[in-house]
Design a protein around this motif. Sequence first.
Motif, PDB file in Angstrom:
ATOM      1  N   PRO A   1      38.709  34.985  38.414  1.00 43.14           N
ATOM      2  CA  PRO A   1      39.623  33.882  39.135  1.00 43.14           C
ATOM      3  C   PRO A   1      39.530  34.352  40.698  1.00 43.14           C
ATOM      4  N   ARG A   2      39.584  33.231  41.626  1.00 40.68           N
ATOM      5  CA  ARG A   2      39.791  33.179  42.820  1.00 40.68           C
ATOM      6  C   ARG A   2      41.087  32.711  43.713  1.00 40.68           C
ATOM      7  N   PRO A   3      41.980  33.509  43.682  1.00 36.85           N
ATOM      8  CA  PRO A   3      43.420  33.242  43.960  1.00 36.85           C
ATOM      9  C   PRO A   3      43.141  32.761  45.430  1.00 36.85           C
ATOM     10  N   LYS A   4      42.618  33.424  46.213  1.00 34.93           N
ATOM     11  CA  LYS A   4      42.515  33.213  47.547  1.00 34.93           C
ATOM     12  C   LYS A   4      41.504  32.229  47.831  1.00 34.93           C
ATOM     13  N   GLY A   5      40.921  31.751  47.267  1.00 34.98           N
ATOM     14  CA  GLY A   5      39.892  30.665  47.356  1.00 34.98           C
ATOM     15  C   GLY A   5      38.688  31.260  47.952  1.00 34.98           C
ATOM     16  N   GLY A   6      37.988  31.030  49.149  1.00 39.04           N
ATOM     17  CA  GLY A   6      36.797  31.555  49.778  1.00 39.04           C
ATOM     18  C   GLY A   6      35.528  30.659  49.351  1.00 39.04           C
ATOM     19  N   ARG A   7      34.581  31.312  49.640  1.00 35.34           N
ATOM     20  CA  ARG A   7      33.405  30.576  49.370  1.00 35.34           C
ATOM     21  C   ARG A   7      33.039  30.420  47.823  1.00 35.34           C
ATOM     22  N   LYS A   8      32.407  29.159  47.607  1.00 35.89           N
ATOM     23  CA  LYS A   8      32.263  28.908  46.165  1.00 35.89           C
ATOM     24  C   LYS A   8      30.808  29.794  45.790  1.00 35.89           C
ATOM     25  N   ARG A   9      31.267  30.182  44.463  1.00 37.74           N
ATOM     26  CA  ARG A   9      30.452  31.349  43.831  1.00 37.74           C
ATOM     27  C   ARG A   9      29.047  30.583  43.417  1.00 37.74           C
ATOM     28  N   VAL A  10      27.979  31.222  43.612  1.00 39.37           N
ATOM     29  CA  VAL A  10      26.728  30.742  43.054  1.00 39.37           C
ATOM     30  C   VAL A  10      26.711  30.540  41.487  1.00 39.37           C
ATOM     31  N   ASP A  11      26.436  29.471  40.643  1.00 40.41           N
ATOM     32  CA  ASP A  11      26.534  29.684  39.351  1.00 40.41           C
ATOM     33  C   ASP A  11      25.704  30.530  38.774  1.00 40.41           C
ATOM     34  N   TYR A  12      26.126  30.932  37.568  1.00 38.58           N
ATOM     35  CA  TYR A  12      25.227  32.141  36.774  1.00 38.58           C
ATOM     36  C   TYR A  12      23.850  31.553  36.449  1.00 38.58           C
ATOM     37  N   ARG A  13      23.669  30.199  36.313  1.00 40.33           N
ATOM     38  CA  ARG A  13      22.060  29.885  35.641  1.00 40.33           C
ATOM     39  C   ARG A  13      21.399  30.093  37.093  1.00 40.33           C
ATOM     40  N   ARG A  14      21.544  29.587  38.150  1.00 36.55           N
ATOM     41  CA  ARG A  14      20.984  29.768  39.509  1.00 36.55           C
ATOM     42  C   ARG A  14      20.781  31.033  40.002  1.00 36.55           C
ATOM     43  N   VAL A  15      21.752  32.228  39.615  1.00 39.62           N
ATOM     44  CA  VAL A  15      21.580  33.346  39.897  1.00 39.62           C
ATOM     45  C   VAL A  15      20.686  34.171  38.840  1.00 39.62           C
TER      46      VAL A  15
END
Length: 138
Positions: free
Chosen positions: A29-43
């Motif tokens: 979870p990202r309760p404070k927001g922030g930069r969108k995570r790179v999705d698992y498939r791309r990583v």
Amino acid sequence: MRYMATTAKPILTDEKWNQIQHLFPPPPPRPKGGRKRVDYRRVLTGILFILRTGIPWHELPLEMGCGSGMTCWRRLRDWQALGLWQRLLEHFVQELGASGRLQASDVMLDSSLVPAKRGANIPDPTRATAASQGASTT
């Protein structure tokens, strides 16, 4: 003569991704927001590209859309701690066995796959078999 642009063969096909995506943990979870995570498939694609090519982590091309090399390295580390790589290995071994492409005689284990249990015998040190060196004559 015209040259047609071709696309490279994908490192991780849609079929393979669909088979393994359930093995990945849910995103935190990202309760404070922030930069969108790179999705698992791309990583995962970035990690596989680095492992296949042998380039340093920091040289992962951003144009691939896999995030930075550091992002891929961190996820590699985190997924290792969660046991994801072991689950992926087990999945692919089962898949190969079920399809008849892996026979028991083809399987090999080494110490990186099978941990020594408590109280396991510790091998004796290897003894030197060569004669002792004499004094240098030069």
